[in-house]
Design a protein around this motif. Structure first.
Motif, PDB file in Angstrom:
ATOM      1  N   ASP A 141      36.927 -13.934 -22.426  1.00 40.15           N
ATOM      2  CA  ASP A 141      35.774 -13.043 -22.218  1.00 40.15           C
ATOM      3  C   ASP A 141      34.805 -13.017 -23.395  1.00 40.15           C
ATOM      4  O   ASP A 141      33.732 -12.419 -23.304  1.00 40.15           O
ATOM      5  N   PHE A 142      35.175 -13.650 -24.503  1.00 44.78           N
ATOM      6  CA  PHE A 142      34.369 -13.509 -25.710  1.00 44.78           C
ATOM      7  C   PHE A 142      33.428 -14.686 -25.963  1.00 44.78           C
ATOM      8  O   PHE A 142      32.682 -14.694 -26.933  1.00 44.78           O
ATOM      9  N   ASN A 143      33.476 -15.692 -25.087  1.00 52.55           N
ATOM     10  CA  ASN A 143      32.593 -16.848 -25.234  1.00 52.55           C
ATOM     11  C   ASN A 143      32.009 -17.224 -23.884  1.00 52.55           C
ATOM     12  O   ASN A 143      32.711 -17.199 -22.872  1.00 52.55           O
ATOM     13  N   THR A 144      30.741 -17.559 -23.878  1.00 45.21           N
ATOM     14  CA  THR A 144      30.072 -17.928 -22.636  1.00 45.21           C
ATOM     15  C   THR A 144      30.593 -19.271 -22.132  1.00 45.21           C
ATOM     16  O   THR A 144      30.767 -20.210 -22.907  1.00 45.21           O
ATOM     17  N   LYS A 145      30.843 -19.368 -20.839  1.00 44.12           N
ATOM     18  CA  LYS A 145      31.271 -20.611 -20.199  1.00 44.12           C
ATOM     19  C   LYS A 145      30.154 -21.094 -19.285  1.00 44.12           C
ATOM     20  O   LYS A 145      29.350 -20.295 -18.793  1.00 44.12           O
ATOM     21  N   TYR A 146      30.139 -22.388 -19.035  1.00 45.56           N
ATOM     22  CA  TYR A 146      29.012 -22.980 -18.309  1.00 45.56           C
ATOM     23  C   TYR A 146      29.478 -23.815 -17.123  1.00 45.56           C
ATOM     24  O   TYR A 146      30.534 -24.454 -17.156  1.00 45.56           O
ATOM     25  N   PHE A 147      28.667 -23.803 -16.065  1.00 48.31           N
ATOM     26  CA  PHE A 147      28.783 -24.728 -14.947  1.00 48.31           C
ATOM     27  C   PHE A 147      27.583 -25.659 -15.089  1.00 48.31           C
ATOM     28  O   PHE A 147      26.491 -25.336 -14.662  1.00 48.31           O
ATOM     29  N   GLY A 148      27.791 -26.806 -15.744  1.00 45.44           N
ATOM     30  CA  GLY A 148      26.646 -27.620 -16.152  1.00 45.44           C
ATOM     31  C   GLY A 148      25.886 -26.870 -17.230  1.00 45.44           C
ATOM     32  O   GLY A 148      26.442 -26.514 -18.268  1.00 45.44           O
ATOM     33  N   ASP A 149      24.628 -26.589 -16.978  1.00 43.88           N
ATOM     34  CA  ASP A 149      23.818 -25.809 -17.918  1.00 43.88           C
ATOM     35  C   ASP A 149      23.723 -24.341 -17.518  1.00 43.88           C
ATOM     36  O   ASP A 149      23.032 -23.561 -18.177  1.00 43.88           O
ATOM     37  N   TYR A 150      24.399 -23.987 -16.433  1.00 45.98           N
ATOM     38  CA  TYR A 150      24.331 -22.612 -15.939  1.00 45.98           C
ATOM     39  C   TYR A 150      25.386 -21.753 -16.632  1.00 45.98           C
ATOM     40  O   TYR A 150      26.589 -22.057 -16.596  1.00 45.98           O
ATOM     41  N   ALA A 151      24.941 -20.678 -17.288  1.00 50.53           N
ATOM     42  CA  ALA A 151      25.855 -19.776 -17.983  1.00 50.53           C
ATOM     43  C   ALA A 151      26.502 -18.815 -16.988  1.00 50.53           C
ATOM     44  O   ALA A 151      25.815 -18.118 -16.249  1.00 50.53           O
ATOM     45  N   LEU A 152      27.824 -18.812 -16.950  1.00 47.70           N
ATOM     46  CA  LEU A 152      28.553 -17.946 -16.021  1.00 47.70           C
ATOM     47  C   LEU A 152      28.636 -16.522 -16.566  1.00 47.70           C
ATOM     48  O   LEU A 152      28.893 -16.313 -17.754  1.00 47.70           O
ATOM     49  N   SER A 153      28.441 -15.553 -15.689  1.00 46.67           N
ATOM     50  CA  SER A 153      28.596 -14.150 -16.075  1.00 46.67           C
ATOM     51  C   SER A 153      30.084 -13.809 -16.077  1.00 46.67           C
ATOM     52  O   SER A 153      30.926 -14.577 -15.578  1.00 46.67           O
ATOM     53  N   LEU A 154      30.417 -12.650 -16.613  1.00 46.13           N
ATOM     54  CA  LEU A 154      31.809 -12.204 -16.653  1.00 46.13           C
ATOM     55  C   LEU A 154      32.386 -12.102 -15.252  1.00 46.13           C
ATOM     56  O   LEU A 154      33.498 -12.577 -14.987  1.00 46.13           O
ATOM     57  N   SER A 155      31.642 -11.510 -14.327  1.00 46.04           N
ATOM     58  CA  SER A 155      32.145 -11.343 -12.956  1.00 46.04           C
ATOM     59  C   SER A 155      32.329 -12.698 -12.273  1.00 46.04           C
ATOM     60  O   SER A 155      33.268 -12.887 -11.499  1.00 46.04           O
ATOM     61  N   GLU A 156      31.442 -13.661 -12.562  1.00 46.19           N
ATOM     62  CA  GLU A 156      31.571 -14.996 -11.969  1.00 46.19           C
ATOM     63  C   GLU A 156      32.819 -15.703 -12.486  1.00 46.19           C
ATOM     64  O   GLU A 156      33.534 -16.364 -11.719  1.00 46.19           O
ATOM     65  N   LYS A 157      33.117 -15.534 -13.778  1.00 48.79           N
ATOM     66  CA  LYS A 157      34.341 -16.125 -14.332  1.00 48.79           C
ATOM     67  C   LYS A 157      35.578 -15.500 -13.694  1.00 48.79           C
ATOM     68  O   LYS A 157      36.532 -16.204 -13.352  1.00 48.79           O
ATOM     69  N   ARG A 158      35.540 -14.190 -13.510  1.00 46.96           N
ATOM     70  CA  ARG A 158      36.688 -13.495 -12.904  1.00 46.96           C
ATOM     71  C   ARG A 158      36.896 -13.973 -11.453  1.00 46.96           C
ATOM     72  O   ARG A 158      38.028 -14.183 -11.017  1.00 46.96           O
ATOM     73  N   HIS A 159      35.788 -14.121 -10.718  1.00 48.63           N
ATOM     74  CA  HIS A 159      35.903 -14.577  -9.333  1.00 48.63           C
ATOM     75  C   HIS A 159      36.445 -16.008  -9.272  1.00 48.63           C
ATOM     76  O   HIS A 159      37.293 -16.319  -8.427  1.00 48.63           O
ATOM     77  N   LEU A 160      35.976 -16.876 -10.152  1.00 52.30           N
ATOM     78  CA  LEU A 160      36.463 -18.255 -10.180  1.00 52.30           C
ATOM     79  C   LEU A 160      37.954 -18.299 -10.518  1.00 52.30           C
ATOM     80  O   LEU A 160      38.699 -19.122  -9.973  1.00 52.30           O
ATOM     81  N   PHE A 161      38.375 -17.430 -11.412  1.00 46.71           N
ATOM     82  CA  PHE A 161      39.794 -17.327 -11.759  1.00 46.71           C
ATOM     83  C   PHE A 161      40.614 -16.957 -10.531  1.00 46.71           C
ATOM     84  O   PHE A 161      41.659 -17.570 -10.247  1.00 46.71           O
ATOM     85  N   GLU A 162      40.140 -15.947  -9.784  1.00 51.34           N
ATOM     86  CA  GLU A 162      40.853 -15.506  -8.582  1.00 51.34           C
ATOM     87  C   GLU A 162      40.860 -16.606  -7.518  1.00 51.34           C
ATOM     88  O   GLU A 162      41.893 -16.858  -6.883  1.00 51.34           O
ATOM     89  N   TYR A 163      39.697 -17.254  -7.302  1.00 47.63           N
ATOM     90  CA  TYR A 163      39.610 -18.319  -6.297  1.00 47.63           C
ATOM     91  C   TYR A 163      40.549 -19.471  -6.642  1.00 47.63           C
ATOM     92  O   TYR A 163      41.217 -20.036  -5.767  1.00 47.63           O
TER      93      TYR A 163
END
Length: 259
Positions: free
Chosen positions: A133-155
């Motif tokens: 949660d302490f570093n921004t993650k990217y999908f290509g050049d798109y910066a994922l929000s916290l909620s998007e990372k959580r959803h991807l984790f669940e999926y």
């Protein structure tokens, strides 16, 4: 307000805007991620508002940078641009001096050459990336929000769990079919033992051996997949416990920045 103050605001605003554009993040999305209005973000970037405070700048940078080293680089730039009017606390960066207690990241490049790099974090671990949660993650050049990372984790977890469960169910059906066929062969072999030739008896013994070996190999595969499923479920439950609420996360980030 002096011309120098106006110049500093515009230089800082321009620097921040260029950084945001480099990351391909819209002002609307950034404003939502850092919980400020778009008007406030645009005002800072255009130099029409007062110099931003440290809280705003920390949130702004945290939403865009990839790691602590990049964060610290921007801290130095902001201090220089503002003639030391703004001094943000730098983040701790752990330097790896040896190959001991580090993660090996192996990858094959576009030329087919395998290389290894050493890192203090598990770079190839998807679960780590999606729960960091302490570093921004990217999908290509798109910066994922916290909620998007959580959803991807669940999926990701749900997909892996479903895939393993489906594989186990399929193997169970195959094992059941094989056991039914084996029963038929065993019944036939009893007749062959009393009335068949030696060649026929040998043939049925081979059939029985074949089915038994196949059933055993399927049960070994089934156990392996069940073990994998248990491991995935354990990892998921352990990682889930580490999740912080957004409020707790903001407090943690604030504490880290203060340290």
């Amino acid at each position: 307000m002096s011309n120098n103050d106006i110049d500093v605001k515009k230089k800082l605003g321009s620097y921040l805007k260029n950084l945001r554009k480099e990351k391909n993040v819209t002002a609307t999305k950034l404003a939502k991620d850092i919980e400020y209005t778009q008007g406030h973000v645009s005002g800072i970037e255009n130099g029409t508002k007062t110099l931003p405070n440290n809280e705003f700048l920390n949130k702004y940078l945290n939403a865009l940078v990839r790691d602590n080293s990049e964060f610290n680089k921007h801290v130095d730039e902001i201090e220089s641009i503002t003639n030391s009017l703004i001094k943000l606390n730098k983040k701790k960066v752990q330097k790896t001096r040896s190959k001991d207690n580090v993660y090996v990241t192996g990858f094959t490049n576009s030329e087919g050459i395998y290389k290894e790099e050493y890192s203090s974090v598990p770079v190839n671990n998807i679960a780590f990336q999606l729960t960091d949660d302490f570093n921004t993650k990217y999908f290509g050049d798109y910066a994922l929000s916290l909620s998007e990372k959580r959803h991807l984790f669940e999926y990701t977890y749900e997909y892996l769990k479903s895939d393993k469960i489906n594989s186990i169910q399929m193997l169970n059906l195959q094992i059941s079919d094989l056991e039914s066929e084996l029963k038929k062969v065993l019944i036939q072999s009893k007749v062959v033992k009393t009335k068949g030739t030696e060649r026929e008896r040998e043939l049925y013994e081979n059939k029985i051996s074949f089915f038994n070996d196949l059933i055993i190999s399927y049960r070994v595969r089934e156990k392996k997949i069940k073990d994998e499923l248990s491991k995935i479920q354990k990892e998921y439950n352990d990682l889930k416990k580490r999740f912080l609420s957004e409020e707790e996360l903001l407090k943690k980030i604030k504490q880290i920045n203060e340290d």
